[in-house]
Write an enzyme that holds these catalytic residues in place. Structure first.
Site, PDB file in Angstrom:
ATOM      1  N   ASP A 153       1.408   8.412 -53.768  1.00 33.30           N
ATOM      2  CA  ASP A 153       0.325   7.278 -53.797  1.00 33.30           C
ATOM      3  C   ASP A 153      -0.394   7.333 -54.776  1.00 33.30           C
ATOM      4  OD1 ASP A 153      -0.983   9.648 -53.510  1.00 33.30           O
ATOM      5  OD2 ASP A 153      -1.497   9.280 -51.229  1.00 33.30           O
ATOM      6  N   ARG A 167     -11.892   7.528 -44.368  1.00 28.61           N
ATOM      7  CA  ARG A 167     -12.245   7.821 -45.679  1.00 28.61           C
ATOM      8  C   ARG A 167     -12.526   6.724 -46.466  1.00 28.61           C
ATOM      9  NH1 ARG A 167      -8.093  11.458 -49.575  1.00 28.61           N
ATOM     10  NH2 ARG A 167      -6.647   9.975 -49.057  1.00 28.61           N
TER      11      ARG A 167
END
Length: 459
Positions: free
Chosen positions: A382, A116
């Site tokens: 995150d 990603r």
């Protein structure tokens, strides 16, 4: 840019340069504000599923510069790995160098790899290709040049518009030509993690359908996007803990992806199990993870992510046991109505506000320190969850949300609560104040952090 650019392997640097040469002007012109709603696509089918993913039920996400986690992942029984440059990644010079070297390590593995890259909003401050380097194209160059004979699959993050999808499509097609690959040799899964992408998932998939085999749900990024969209026009958005997948508005989001996948022959990939079980008593958390994924499987999802190796069995065990029934048809108007049918505003507990401030401060402090992930109260936090926390704080301050007890969350009250957790001169406090007190909700915090605190952000 730093006077000492990153050292790159010649093949990656050449590919990056070519992508920037051909796509920079289009990238500079991207704007979601001027994009009309896409038209309904013609009849089409998504790309065939890559052979190495046909039996996978769980993908283990690994932050790209975490070599210890990468080694553990490569030696785990994960069905596939997701090498992440986005939500779990902090783009310091050291991290980018380490991550680019880690791509070479991952490329030598026989395990299925999906990478990603960073989203299109991001810039890579340590490189220059006739202007600020486009982080997505830099990451893509390294990922694809590392193993051109068997290119890694790509997760495409944070799409908003068909124009953005078209830029990704052309970047991948250019890379294929540059590397001597067949058309559509590079396969992708499109992440549906913004409100606009949810509304137009079919059009986004169509823009990439020659290579796109699936859609992936990104729950917290989606709620972050929804919060920005709702703004201050209503009272307080529900706190994060109230936005469970049992809420009909969230089920509408999950089901919207599945309906597109069912119609187009694509795979629906569930969200990340991002929890850290208690070492002394892990079973309650593992059971909760499995229950969440059983729900996804019943909706039509076929696999999902795990944030830690110890979650693999719980995620895997939820998929593949039964064939889900197709979802009943639903009009676009009804889906939109459900997406916005959020619980009525209610007074916020002060501890919820304090927890949101603490979460954002903890992730921002870690981000400036070069760490993209923190474990807090049993959750893996995150960029995505910090984005949600700061956007909700912005929304609550904008509408001066009522607190339990009758007070209001004014900007002054927010500052008072934030100062109880972090001093004014800390980088994380300056960043959070900038994001929460802005008249318009800033788009993404990593870019704001780089611009606001260049010393900390580029160390």
């Amino acid at each position: 840019m730093n006077s000492f650019p990153l050292k790159l392997k010649p093949a990656a640097q050449t590919l990056m340069a070519e992508l920037h040469r051909q796509l920079r002007t289009r990238w500079e012109g991207l704007s979601s504000d001027t994009q009309p709603a896409p038209t309904t696509p013609p009849d089409y089918q998504a790309a065939a599923l890559p052979d190495d993913l046909k039996d996978r039920r769980v993908e283990l996400i690994v932050e790209a510069s975490d070599l210890k986690a990468l080694d553990a992942a490569l030696n785990s029984d994960a069905d596939a790995l997701v090498l992440d440059f986005d939500d779990t990644f902090t783009p310091t010079r050291a991290n980018v160098e380490t991550a680019y070297a880690a791509v070479e390590t991952a490329a030598k593995s026989d395990k299925p790899i999906l990478a990603r890259p960073r989203a299109l909003y991001a810039v890579e401050e340590h490189l220059d290709f006739g202007g600020p380097a486009i982080a997505a194209l830099c990451d893509l160059g390294v990922i694809l040049a590392a193993r051109p004979e068997k290119p890694m699959h790509i997760y495409i993050p944070k799409l908003e518009t068909v124009e953005e999808a078209g830029l990704w499509e052309d970047a991948l097609a250019l890379a294929e030509t540059h590397l001597g690959l067949k058309q559509n040799a590079i396969k992708v899964c499109v992440q549906i993690e913004t409100y606009a992408a949810c509304l137009h998932a079919d059009a986004l998939l169509y823009a990439l359908h020659g290579r796109a085999f699936g859609l992936n749900a990104g729950r917290w990024d989606y709620v972050f996007s929804l919060t920005k969209r709702v703004g201050a026009q209503r009272g307080a958005m529900p706190p994060r803990n109230d936005l469970t997948m049992d809420l009909d508005a969230m089920r509408a989001y999950a089901e919207a992806l599945v309906r597109v996948c069912e119609a187009r022959g694509a795979q629906a990939i569930g969200g990340s199990a991002a929890v850290a079980p208690n070492a002394q008593n892990p079973q309650p958390t593992l059971d909760a993870v499995r229950a969440d994924k059983v729900r996804e499987a019943a909706q039509g999802y076929v696999a999902a992510w795990a944030g830690l190796p110890m979650l693999l069995d719980s995620v895997r065990g939820a998929f593949g046991n039964e064939v889900s029934q197709p979802l009943p048809a639903e009009t676009a108007e009804r889906t939109l109505e459900r997406l916005l049918d959020l619980p009525a505003p209610r007074p916020l507990p002060l501890n919820v506000v304090q927890d949101s401030i603490g979460l954002a401060l903890a992730v921002f402090e870690a981000w400036y320190d070069g760490r993209g992930v923190v474990v807090r109260n049993g959750r893996i936090e995150d960029t995505a969850t910090a984005e949600l926390a700061r956007a909700q704080l912005w929304q609550w301050v904008q509408c001066e949300a009522e607190l339990e007890g009758g007070d209001r969350l004014t900007s002054d009250r927010y500052l008072s609560e934030r100062r109880a957790l972090a001093g004014d001169n800390t980088a994380q406090a300056r960043l959070l104040d900038h994001l929460v007190l802005a008249p318009v909700c800033p788009e993404y915090f990593p870019r704001a952090a780089q611009l606001l605190q260049p010393q900390e952000a580029t160390v």
